[in-house]
Design an enzyme around this catalytic site. Structure first.
Site, PDB file in Angstrom:
ATOM      1  N   CYS A   1      -2.503   8.188 -32.022  1.00 60.10           N
ATOM      2  CA  CYS A   1      -2.864   9.023 -33.177  1.00 60.10           C
ATOM      3  C   CYS A   1      -4.376   9.229 -33.277  1.00 60.10           C
ATOM      4  O   CYS A   1      -4.846   9.942 -34.155  1.00 60.10           O
ATOM      5  CB  CYS A   1      -2.324   8.420 -34.475  1.00 60.10           C
TER       6      CYS A   1
ATOM      7  N   HIS B   1      -6.195  -1.753 -15.171  1.00 62.09           N
ATOM      8  CA  HIS B   1      -4.903  -2.009 -15.824  1.00 62.09           C
ATOM      9  C   HIS B   1      -5.085  -2.385 -17.288  1.00 62.09           C
ATOM     10  O   HIS B   1      -4.173  -2.905 -17.911  1.00 62.09           O
ATOM     11  CB  HIS B   1      -4.124  -3.091 -15.066  1.00 62.09           C
TER      12      HIS B   1
HETATM   13  N1  APR Z   1      -7.504 -16.943  -4.383  1.00 65.28           N
HETATM   14  C1  APR Z   1      -7.290 -15.690  -3.905  1.00 65.28           C
HETATM   15  N2  APR Z   1      -6.080 -15.104  -3.885  1.00 65.28           N
HETATM   16  C2  APR Z   1      -5.037 -15.805  -4.351  1.00 65.28           C
HETATM   17  C3  APR Z   1      -5.163 -17.108  -4.865  1.00 65.28           C
HETATM   18  C4  APR Z   1      -6.473 -17.688  -4.860  1.00 65.28           C
HETATM   19  N3  APR Z   1      -6.689 -18.906  -5.317  1.00 65.28           N
HETATM   20  N4  APR Z   1      -3.944 -17.528  -5.268  1.00 65.28           N
HETATM   21  C5  APR Z   1      -3.081 -16.539  -5.006  1.00 65.28           C
HETATM   22  N5  APR Z   1      -3.737 -15.481  -4.462  1.00 65.28           N
HETATM   23  C6  APR Z   1      -3.190 -14.189  -4.037  1.00 65.28           C
HETATM   24  C7  APR Z   1      -1.733 -14.195  -3.641  1.00 65.28           C
HETATM   25  O1  APR Z   1      -1.590 -14.560  -2.286  1.00 65.28           O
HETATM   26  C8  APR Z   1      -1.341 -12.741  -3.905  1.00 65.28           C
HETATM   27  O2  APR Z   1      -1.625 -11.934  -2.772  1.00 65.28           O
HETATM   28  O3  APR Z   1      -3.263 -13.336  -5.153  1.00 65.28           O
HETATM   29  C9  APR Z   1      -2.260 -12.333  -5.039  1.00 65.28           C
HETATM   30  C10 APR Z   1      -1.585 -12.173  -6.396  1.00 65.28           C
HETATM   31  O4  APR Z   1      -0.670 -11.122  -6.324  1.00 65.28           O
HETATM   32  P1  APR Z   1       0.109 -10.582  -7.628  1.00 65.28           P
HETATM   33  O5  APR Z   1       0.678 -11.741  -8.381  1.00 65.28           O
HETATM   34  O6  APR Z   1       1.043  -9.527  -7.165  1.00 65.28           O
HETATM   35  O7  APR Z   1      -1.062  -9.997  -8.530  1.00 65.28           O
HETATM   36  P2  APR Z   1      -1.783  -8.588  -8.452  1.00 65.28           P
HETATM   37  O8  APR Z   1      -1.913  -8.106  -7.042  1.00 65.28           O
HETATM   38  O9  APR Z   1      -3.026  -8.680  -9.249  1.00 65.28           O
HETATM   39  O10 APR Z   1      -0.759  -7.678  -9.210  1.00 65.28           O
HETATM   40  C11 APR Z   1      -1.141  -6.353  -9.424  1.00 65.28           C
HETATM   41  O11 APR Z   1       0.714  -5.797 -10.767  1.00 65.28           O
HETATM   42  O12 APR Z   1       2.090  -6.779 -12.290  1.00 65.28           O
HETATM   43  C12 APR Z   1       1.109  -5.838 -12.119  1.00 65.28           C
HETATM   44  O13 APR Z   1      -0.464  -4.967 -13.590  1.00 65.28           O
HETATM   45  C13 APR Z   1      -0.076  -6.152 -12.961  1.00 65.28           C
HETATM   46  O14 APR Z   1      -2.394  -6.173 -12.391  1.00 65.28           O
HETATM   47  C14 APR Z   1      -1.113  -6.581 -11.965  1.00 65.28           C
HETATM   48  C15 APR Z   1      -0.681  -5.830 -10.728  1.00 65.28           C
HETATM   49 ZN    ZN Z   2      -1.751   5.347 -35.138  1.00 63.78          ZN
END
Ligand code: APR
Ligand code: ZN
Length: 274
Positions: free
Chosen positions: A141, A129
């Site tokens: 460009c 990402h």
């Molecule tokens: N350790 C492990 N997992 C955890 C912890 C922790 N301490 N705390 C929270 N989580 C888990 C949550 O339960 C959830 O499943 O991490 C996950 C976070 O999910 P999202 O907030 O949806 O993040 P992510 O899956 O990385 O999102 C994916 O979506 O918004 C876009 O591009 C952005 O890269 C991002 C992508």
């Molecule tokens: Zn440019």
């Protein structure tokens, strides 16, 4: 906590086979470094009087309409990231990389750079990402990747100054520079986001180790499904159930290691590489 017997069995088998390991990480691995996850409560941003969720802010459409607002939002997020430090989860994955060398690939959705700051190598890390450390021209460009300009310390709410605006301008075509991140209304590609490389790594994995992702994005889910249908071992580390934990539980060689990244990864890595 000690590893559950079934988890240890799976990890021993992977270790014995000398197979390839793909670690797939999401915002959860950085949660314990103080970076809010994407779908947690703190993700929104106010423009005028309206709250915008990341799914609206992180789009090319929004950047075309309000480039200054989108930049303010990213500069705010990047400021949080700069003050965060890698945690035991990031560090464990670096030990795994060092032990496995070319048999290890890290696929991360995080743009926060904490894997790199913990010591992960550029060559074995696919930032699918993007990466907050870089910007590129929004007109494509041909200037390539440039380091994020240093705009100095700024308040969360402060508008872009003329100086900021100048530093965020492409010297070649005078268009806006943009963060080197994949927006919600854009597609994965190889050049910027290692799309094909990621699918290749997934197809060759003997173990997929998923950490801290909610499975809301497309390529990570494809990686999960490829590994599942290809018979790879599948371990999911997450305090909450999610689509990867379901896959792991349906898999003959799967395990849902419920818990936080910093609590679970050190032992998992020890079993794979200690
Ligand atoms: N350790 C492990 N997992 C955890 C912890 C922790 N301490 N705390 C929270 N989580 C888990 C949550 O339960 C959830 O499943 O991490 C996950 C976070 O999910 P999202 O907030 O949806 O993040 P992510 O899956 O990385 O999102 C994916 O979506 O918004 C876009 O591009 C952005 O890269 C991002 C992508
Ligand atoms: Zn440019």
């Amino acid at each position: 906590m000690a590893l559950e017997p079934r988890l240890r069995e799976i990890l021993d088998e992977v270790r014995g086979s000398g197979g390839r390991v793909v670690a797939l990480t999401g915002a959860g691995i950085s949660a314990e470094s103080g970076i809010p996850t994407f779908r947690g409560k703190e993700g929104f941003w106010v423009v005028g009087s309206r709250n915008h969720m990341p799914q609206e802010m992180a789009t090319h459409a929004m950047f075309l309409m309000e480039p200054g607002e989108v930049w303010r939002w990213y500069l705010h997020r990047f400021g949080v990231v700069r003050h965060a430090a890698p945690n035991a989860g990031h560090e464990a994955l670096v030990r795994l990389e060092r032990a496995l060398g070319g048999r290890f690939t890290l696929v991360t959705q995080n743009i926060d750079g904490l894997h790199r700051r913990a010591g992960a190598s550029e060559s074995r890390t696919y930032s699918i990402h993007g990466d907050a450390a870089w910007v590129r021209c929004s007109n494509d460009c041909g200037v390539g990747l440039l380091p994020l300009p240093d705009l100095g310390p700024r308040d969360a709410g402060s508008p872009l100054s003329a100086g900021d605006r100048a530093r965020l301008t492409c010297t070649r075509c005078k268009g806006w520079l943009r963060p080197h991140v994949l927006w919600f209304d854009e597609c994965y590609d190889e050049e910027n986001y290692r799309f094909e490389s990621t699918l290749r790594a997934a197809a060759q994995a003997d173990l997929l180790l998923v950490v801290g992702t909610s499975g809301a994005t497309n390529l990570p889910m494809r990686v999960g499904q490829l590994c599942f249908s290809g018979g790879s071992a599948l371990v999911d580390v997450n305090p909450e159930e999610n689509p990867f934990s379901e896959l792991a539980e349906r898999s003959a060689r799967g395990f849902f290691a419920r818990g936080s990244a910093s609590a679970r990864l050190p032992e998992i890595v020890e079993a794979l590489a200690g």
